[in-house]
Write a protein that holds these residues in place. Structure first.
Motif, PDB file in Angstrom:
ATOM      1  N   LEU A 166       0.845  -1.181   0.000  1.00  0.00           N
ATOM      2  CA  LEU A 166       0.000   0.000   0.000  1.00  0.00           C
ATOM      3  C   LEU A 166       0.886   1.238   0.000  1.00  0.00           C
ATOM      4  CD1 LEU A 166      -2.832   1.348   0.320  1.00  0.00           C
ATOM      5  CD2 LEU A 166      -2.437   1.254   2.794  1.00  0.00           C
ATOM      6  N   ALA A 167       0.845   2.005  -1.092  1.00  0.00           N
ATOM      7  CA  ALA A 167       1.544   3.302  -1.134  1.00  0.00           C
ATOM      8  C   ALA A 167       0.594   4.339  -0.545  1.00  0.00           C
ATOM      9  CB  ALA A 167       1.907   3.655  -2.570  1.00  0.00           C
ATOM     10  N   MET A 168       1.065   5.064   0.457  1.00  0.00           N
ATOM     11  CA  MET A 168       0.206   6.003   1.166  1.00  0.00           C
ATOM     12  C   MET A 168       0.902   7.358   1.277  1.00  0.00           C
ATOM     13  SD  MET A 168      -1.791   5.399   4.782  1.00  0.00           S
ATOM     14  CE  MET A 168      -0.415   5.655   5.912  1.00  0.00           C
ATOM     15  N   ALA A 169       0.194   8.398   0.892  1.00  0.00           N
ATOM     16  CA  ALA A 169       0.718   9.761   1.001  1.00  0.00           C
ATOM     17  C   ALA A 169      -0.276  10.591   1.796  1.00  0.00           C
ATOM     18  CB  ALA A 169       0.935  10.372  -0.384  1.00  0.00           C
ATOM     19  N   THR A 170       0.225  11.323   2.774  1.00  0.00           N
ATOM     20  CA  THR A 170      -0.616  12.192   3.592  1.00  0.00           C
ATOM     21  C   THR A 170      -0.264  13.637   3.286  1.00  0.00           C
ATOM     22  OG1 THR A 170      -0.670  10.527   5.345  1.00  0.00           O
ATOM     23  CG2 THR A 170      -1.353  12.763   5.930  1.00  0.00           C
ATOM     24  N   TYR A 171      -1.239  14.387   2.788  1.00  0.00           N
ATOM     25  CA  TYR A 171      -1.045  15.783   2.412  1.00  0.00           C
ATOM     26  C   TYR A 171      -1.727  16.687   3.434  1.00  0.00           C
ATOM     27  CZ  TYR A 171       0.297  13.916  -2.145  1.00  0.00           C
ATOM     28  OH  TYR A 171       0.915  13.231  -3.165  1.00  0.00           O
ATOM     29  N   THR A 172      -1.080  17.797   3.744  1.00  0.00           N
ATOM     30  CA  THR A 172      -1.662  18.792   4.640  1.00  0.00           C
ATOM     31  C   THR A 172      -1.849  20.089   3.873  1.00  0.00           C
ATOM     32  OG1 THR A 172      -0.514  17.795   6.528  1.00  0.00           O
ATOM     33  CG2 THR A 172      -1.386  20.033   6.819  1.00  0.00           C
ATOM     34  N   VAL A 173      -3.049  20.657   3.984  1.00  0.00           N
ATOM     35  CA  VAL A 173      -3.315  21.972   3.390  1.00  0.00           C
ATOM     36  C   VAL A 173      -3.671  22.943   4.504  1.00  0.00           C
ATOM     37  CG1 VAL A 173      -4.106  20.903   1.251  1.00  0.00           C
ATOM     38  CG2 VAL A 173      -5.776  21.524   2.996  1.00  0.00           C
ATOM     39  N   ALA A 174      -3.505  24.219   4.233  1.00  0.00           N
ATOM     40  CA  ALA A 174      -3.751  25.244   5.238  1.00  0.00           C
ATOM     41  C   ALA A 174      -5.245  25.398   5.506  1.00  0.00           C
ATOM     42  CB  ALA A 174      -3.164  26.573   4.778  1.00  0.00           C
ATOM     43  N   PRO A 175      -5.612  25.828   6.736  1.00  0.00           N
ATOM     44  CA  PRO A 175      -7.025  26.069   7.031  1.00  0.00           C
ATOM     45  C   PRO A 175      -7.639  27.036   6.019  1.00  0.00           C
ATOM     46  CG  PRO A 175      -5.715  26.171   9.039  1.00  0.00           C
ATOM     47  CD  PRO A 175      -4.740  26.094   7.898  1.00  0.00           C
ATOM     48  N   GLY A 176      -8.827  26.704   5.569  1.00  0.00           N
ATOM     49  CA  GLY A 176      -9.514  27.534   4.592  1.00  0.00           C
ATOM     50  C   GLY A 176      -9.272  27.137   3.157  1.00  0.00           C
ATOM     51  N   GLU A 177      -8.300  26.249   2.911  1.00  0.00           N
ATOM     52  CA  GLU A 177      -7.979  25.848   1.547  1.00  0.00           C
ATOM     53  C   GLU A 177      -8.546  24.469   1.189  1.00  0.00           C
ATOM     54  OE1 GLU A 177      -3.710  26.184   1.424  1.00  0.00           O
ATOM     55  OE2 GLU A 177      -3.814  28.278   0.774  1.00  0.00           O
ATOM     56  N   GLU A 178      -9.284  23.858   2.123  1.00  0.00           N
ATOM     57  CA  GLU A 178      -9.777  22.500   1.904  1.00  0.00           C
ATOM     58  C   GLU A 178     -10.707  22.410   0.691  1.00  0.00           C
ATOM     59  OE1 GLU A 178      -9.065  22.956   6.375  1.00  0.00           O
ATOM     60  OE2 GLU A 178      -9.958  24.141   4.748  1.00  0.00           O
ATOM     61  N   THR A 179     -11.630  23.347   0.570  1.00  0.00           N
ATOM     62  CA  THR A 179     -12.586  23.294  -0.543  1.00  0.00           C
ATOM     63  C   THR A 179     -11.880  23.419  -1.885  1.00  0.00           C
ATOM     64  OG1 THR A 179     -14.366  24.202   0.831  1.00  0.00           O
ATOM     65  CG2 THR A 179     -14.625  24.375  -1.561  1.00  0.00           C
ATOM     66  N   ALA A 180     -10.942  24.354  -1.979  1.00  0.00           N
ATOM     67  CA  ALA A 180     -10.205  24.529  -3.224  1.00  0.00           C
ATOM     68  C   ALA A 180      -9.364  23.291  -3.539  1.00  0.00           C
ATOM     69  CB  ALA A 180      -9.319  25.765  -3.135  1.00  0.00           C
ATOM     70  N   PHE A 181      -8.758  22.698  -2.524  1.00  0.00           N
ATOM     71  CA  PHE A 181      -7.949  21.499  -2.719  1.00  0.00           C
ATOM     72  C   PHE A 181      -8.812  20.349  -3.241  1.00  0.00           C
ATOM     73  CE2 PHE A 181      -5.883  17.604  -1.055  1.00  0.00           C
ATOM     74  CZ  PHE A 181      -4.630  17.747  -1.621  1.00  0.00           C
ATOM     75  N   GLU A 182      -9.964  20.133  -2.632  1.00  0.00           N
ATOM     76  CA  GLU A 182     -10.832  19.046  -3.058  1.00  0.00           C
ATOM     77  C   GLU A 182     -11.381  19.280  -4.462  1.00  0.00           C
ATOM     78  OE1 GLU A 182     -13.731  17.897  -0.122  1.00  0.00           O
ATOM     79  OE2 GLU A 182     -12.299  18.214   1.511  1.00  0.00           O
ATOM     80  N   ARG A 183     -11.639  20.525  -4.790  1.00  0.00           N
ATOM     81  CA  ARG A 183     -12.109  20.832  -6.144  1.00  0.00           C
ATOM     82  C   ARG A 183     -11.058  20.432  -7.171  1.00  0.00           C
ATOM     83  NH1 ARG A 183     -12.750  26.073  -5.605  1.00  0.00           N
ATOM     84  NH2 ARG A 183     -14.781  25.844  -4.627  1.00  0.00           N
TER      85      ARG A 183
END
Length: 232
Positions: free
Chosen positions: A135-152
């Motif tokens: 299982l290749a697993m990558a954990t990404y962190t985005v800044a607060p408030g950027e979650e919607t843009a990241f998911e888009r």
């Protein structure tokens, strides 16, 4: 009378291992064996899985060992594909905690326990996990408030047409719902070999990459001997 008794026993058996309601949620737990206690931890954890079998737990639990990354030597288990309400109906929580205290805690420390939501529109292929060897697993962190843009951006990348001759990659995205720092996204990719994990194509869209504040890249080995499947 004997036929009625047999039918009743079959019904009770089916109910005992009734499958939980399907949904997008997963629980993932990371465990660190104490120094010099890796073998004792594995034996204790296997005894704990025997407890789950003994109480007819209807949840499936997958297990992996970290083999690359800064959590080398640690262990992760997870149960996937749940509706949120399932977590209010876990099998014998007090007994589970007591058995963990007896068989796992003396040999290992629980480092994290989070509930994650599968992002179906951002994923490609069947939802993970499966019993692939790696299982290749990558954990990404985005800044607060950027979650919607990241998911888009993730959704746009998942629906973009393939532009290479390689087979379309399969991958699943999870967003941490509760149990840790916010803005965490986990990319899971089942792979058949160590070498295949080294040569995976990039699936993070450029627009999403620009929003990333941190990333952890890891490889895990599937542990069938440290996994539990209810008998139907």
């Amino acid at each position: 009378m004997k036929q009625l008794l047999a039918a009743s026993l079959l019904l009770l058996s089916a109910q005992a291992f009734a499958q939980p309601a399907a949904g997008p949620f997963a629980r993932m737990v990371v465990i660190q064996p104490k120094p010099g206690q890796s073998a004792a931890f594995e034996q204790g954890y296997q005894r704990h899985l025997a407890w789950h079998k003994g109480v007819s737990d209807g949840w499936t639990w997958h297990g992996w060992s970290f083999v690359l990354g800064d959590r080398l030597g640690m262990f992760m288990d997870g149960t996937f594909g749940h509706a949120a309400a399932n977590f209010d109906a876990a099998v014998q929580p007090a007994g589970d905690a007591a058995d963990n205290a007896a068989n796992v805690v003396p040999y290992a420390d629980f480092l994290s326990h989070g509930v994650f939501r599968r992002l179906d529109t951002a994923s490609v292929g069947q939802p993970l996990p499966d019993a692939s060897p790696w299982l290749a697993m990558a954990t990404y962190t985005v800044a607060p408030g950027e979650e919607t843009a990241f998911e888009r951006q993730l959704v746009a990348g998942a629906t973009a047409p393939a532009n290479s001759g390689r087979a379309a990659p399969r991958f699943t995205w999870y967003r941490l719902q509760i149990g840790g720092a916010g803005g965490q996204y986990v990319l899971m990719r089942a792979v058949p070999s160590f070498g295949a994990a080294v040569d995976l194509p990039e699936v993070l869209p450029p627009g999403a990459r620009a929003l990333v504040r941190g990333v952890r890249m890891e490889l895990l080995r599937y542990r069938a001997d440290m996994s539990y499947f209810p008998k139907g």
